[in-house]
Motif scaffolding. Structure first.
Motif, PDB file in Angstrom:
ATOM      1  N   LEU A 138      53.057  27.547  53.321  1.00 47.94           N
ATOM      2  CA  LEU A 138      53.402  27.954  51.952  1.00 47.94           C
ATOM      3  C   LEU A 138      54.403  27.007  51.287  1.00 47.94           C
ATOM      4  O   LEU A 138      54.687  27.148  50.097  1.00 47.94           O
ATOM      5  CB  LEU A 138      53.983  29.370  51.971  1.00 47.94           C
ATOM      6  N   ILE A 139      54.920  26.046  52.033  1.00 54.14           N
ATOM      7  CA  ILE A 139      55.979  25.176  51.516  1.00 54.14           C
ATOM      8  C   ILE A 139      55.548  24.459  50.238  1.00 54.14           C
ATOM      9  O   ILE A 139      56.262  24.491  49.222  1.00 54.14           O
ATOM     10  CB  ILE A 139      56.448  24.165  52.586  1.00 54.14           C
ATOM     11  N   GLN A 140      54.420  23.805  50.252  1.00 56.81           N
ATOM     12  CA  GLN A 140      53.990  23.005  49.096  1.00 56.81           C
ATOM     13  C   GLN A 140      53.856  23.860  47.838  1.00 56.81           C
ATOM     14  O   GLN A 140      54.385  23.504  46.778  1.00 56.81           O
ATOM     15  CB  GLN A 140      52.660  22.313  49.409  1.00 56.81           C
ATOM     16  N   ASP A 141      53.175  24.991  47.951  1.00 57.57           N
ATOM     17  CA  ASP A 141      52.959  25.871  46.798  1.00 57.57           C
ATOM     18  C   ASP A 141      54.280  26.387  46.226  1.00 57.57           C
ATOM     19  O   ASP A 141      54.537  26.302  45.019  1.00 57.57           O
ATOM     20  CB  ASP A 141      52.054  27.033  47.210  1.00 57.57           C
ATOM     21  N   MET A 142      55.157  26.888  47.095  1.00 59.94           N
ATOM     22  CA  MET A 142      56.409  27.492  46.624  1.00 59.94           C
ATOM     23  C   MET A 142      57.388  26.432  46.096  1.00 59.94           C
ATOM     24  O   MET A 142      58.024  26.643  45.066  1.00 59.94           O
ATOM     25  CB  MET A 142      57.068  28.316  47.737  1.00 59.94           C
ATOM     26  N   THR A 143      57.493  25.306  46.778  1.00 56.87           N
ATOM     27  CA  THR A 143      58.423  24.271  46.298  1.00 56.87           C
ATOM     28  C   THR A 143      57.925  23.660  44.995  1.00 56.87           C
ATOM     29  O   THR A 143      58.739  23.296  44.145  1.00 56.87           O
ATOM     30  CB  THR A 143      58.673  23.181  47.356  1.00 56.87           C
ATOM     31  N   ASN A 144      56.606  23.573  44.807  1.00 53.10           N
ATOM     32  CA  ASN A 144      56.068  23.075  43.528  1.00 53.10           C
ATOM     33  C   ASN A 144      56.492  23.970  42.364  1.00 53.10           C
ATOM     34  O   ASN A 144      56.759  23.485  41.267  1.00 53.10           O
ATOM     35  CB  ASN A 144      54.542  22.975  43.573  1.00 53.10           C
ATOM     36  N   GLU A 152      66.533  21.704  41.960  1.00 59.43           N
ATOM     37  CA  GLU A 152      66.456  21.278  43.351  1.00 59.43           C
ATOM     38  C   GLU A 152      66.123  22.485  44.219  1.00 59.43           C
ATOM     39  O   GLU A 152      66.669  23.571  44.031  1.00 59.43           O
ATOM     40  CB  GLU A 152      67.786  20.668  43.796  1.00 59.43           C
ATOM     41  N   VAL A 153      65.238  22.281  45.175  1.00 58.13           N
ATOM     42  CA  VAL A 153      64.813  23.359  46.056  1.00 58.13           C
ATOM     43  C   VAL A 153      65.231  23.029  47.484  1.00 58.13           C
ATOM     44  O   VAL A 153      65.170  21.886  47.911  1.00 58.13           O
ATOM     45  CB  VAL A 153      63.282  23.602  45.956  1.00 58.13           C
ATOM     46  N   LYS A 154      65.676  24.063  48.213  1.00 61.67           N
ATOM     47  CA  LYS A 154      66.047  23.928  49.619  1.00 61.67           C
ATOM     48  C   LYS A 154      65.225  24.914  50.430  1.00 61.67           C
ATOM     49  O   LYS A 154      64.996  26.051  49.996  1.00 61.67           O
ATOM     50  CB  LYS A 154      67.533  24.225  49.834  1.00 61.67           C
ATOM     51  N   ILE A 155      64.780  24.465  51.603  1.00 64.77           N
ATOM     52  CA  ILE A 155      64.081  25.341  52.536  1.00 64.77           C
ATOM     53  C   ILE A 155      64.878  25.369  53.840  1.00 64.77           C
ATOM     54  O   ILE A 155      65.850  24.628  53.994  1.00 64.77           O
ATOM     55  CB  ILE A 155      62.623  24.888  52.779  1.00 64.77           C
ATOM     56  N   LYS A 156      64.469  26.233  54.765  1.00 62.16           N
ATOM     57  CA  LYS A 156      65.158  26.333  56.049  1.00 62.16           C
ATOM     58  C   LYS A 156      65.177  24.971  56.731  1.00 62.16           C
ATOM     59  O   LYS A 156      64.184  24.257  56.655  1.00 62.16           O
ATOM     60  CB  LYS A 156      64.452  27.335  56.961  1.00 62.16           C
ATOM     61  N   PRO A 157      66.237  24.573  57.329  1.00 64.76           N
ATOM     62  CA  PRO A 157      67.441  25.327  57.662  1.00 64.76           C
ATOM     63  C   PRO A 157      68.535  25.250  56.588  1.00 64.76           C
ATOM     64  O   PRO A 157      69.642  25.731  56.809  1.00 64.76           O
ATOM     65  CB  PRO A 157      67.918  24.648  58.951  1.00 64.76           C
TER      66      PRO A 157
END
Length: 171
Positions: A138-144, A152-157
């Motif tokens: 889901l990273i690509q869809d949500m960060t887009n 700016e978007v941050k994901i885990k960690p």
């Protein structure tokens, strides 16, 4: 405008304007510091409902933080991981929008005269997804979605507003 109530351990029923006033006061105490303003949402599926907690967290890097949360409940179990993460992302976007359109400029104006002394404000949306585990697809869809907002978007960690601060209140 957001019509939800924010709260923390010392304050209840804060509107977004009151949240911003607390953040301004926090920044005014040390306008030469580096600040990281983060918004993130986490959720937990309970027996009959799903609780989403959205956090607003302003971190005076190395020198403390102030934050608040709001609760959003869906009166059913959200069993689809994509629906759950998508809802978390939408709720974070909803809280971030007034900052982008109104409040970031007000906060930055406090720091602007102190830029030469190190004053800085970063704005981020934190998503409770990561390269490990079930959410990696889901990273690509949500960060887009966040990139399209110009934030700016941050994901885990690195997404502590969602995966740590908001997470603490979902149970």
């Amino acid at each position: 405008m957001i019509d939800a109530s924010f709260y923390n351990q010392s304050r209840q029923n804060m509107g977004i304007e009151e949240v911003v006033e607390h953040m301004k006061a926090f920044i005014e105490k040390d306008p030469t510091a580096t600040y990281r303003l983060s918004i993130g949402t986490d959720s937990h599926v309970h027996q009959r409902y799903t609780r989403f907690i959205t956090a607003i967290h302003i971190h005076r890097v190395g020198k403390g933080a102030w934050g608040c949360i709001r609760n959003h409940t869906i009166e059913r179990k959200v069993t689809s991981l994509k629906e759950k993460i998508s809802t978390e992302t939408i709720l974070s976007q909803e809280v971030a929008f007034p900052f982008i359109s109104l409040y970031l400029e007000q906060l930055a104006e406090i720091i602007l005269p102190y830029e030469d002394e190190g004053g800085n404000l970063q704005f981020e949306i934190h998503l409770d997804i990561g390269k490990q585990g079930l959410t990696k697809h889901l990273i690509q869809d949500m960060t887009n979605r966040i990139d399209a907002m110009g934030v700016e978007v941050k994901i885990k960690p690195d997404s502590y507003a969602a995966s740590s601060y908001a997470h603490r209140y979902t149970k």
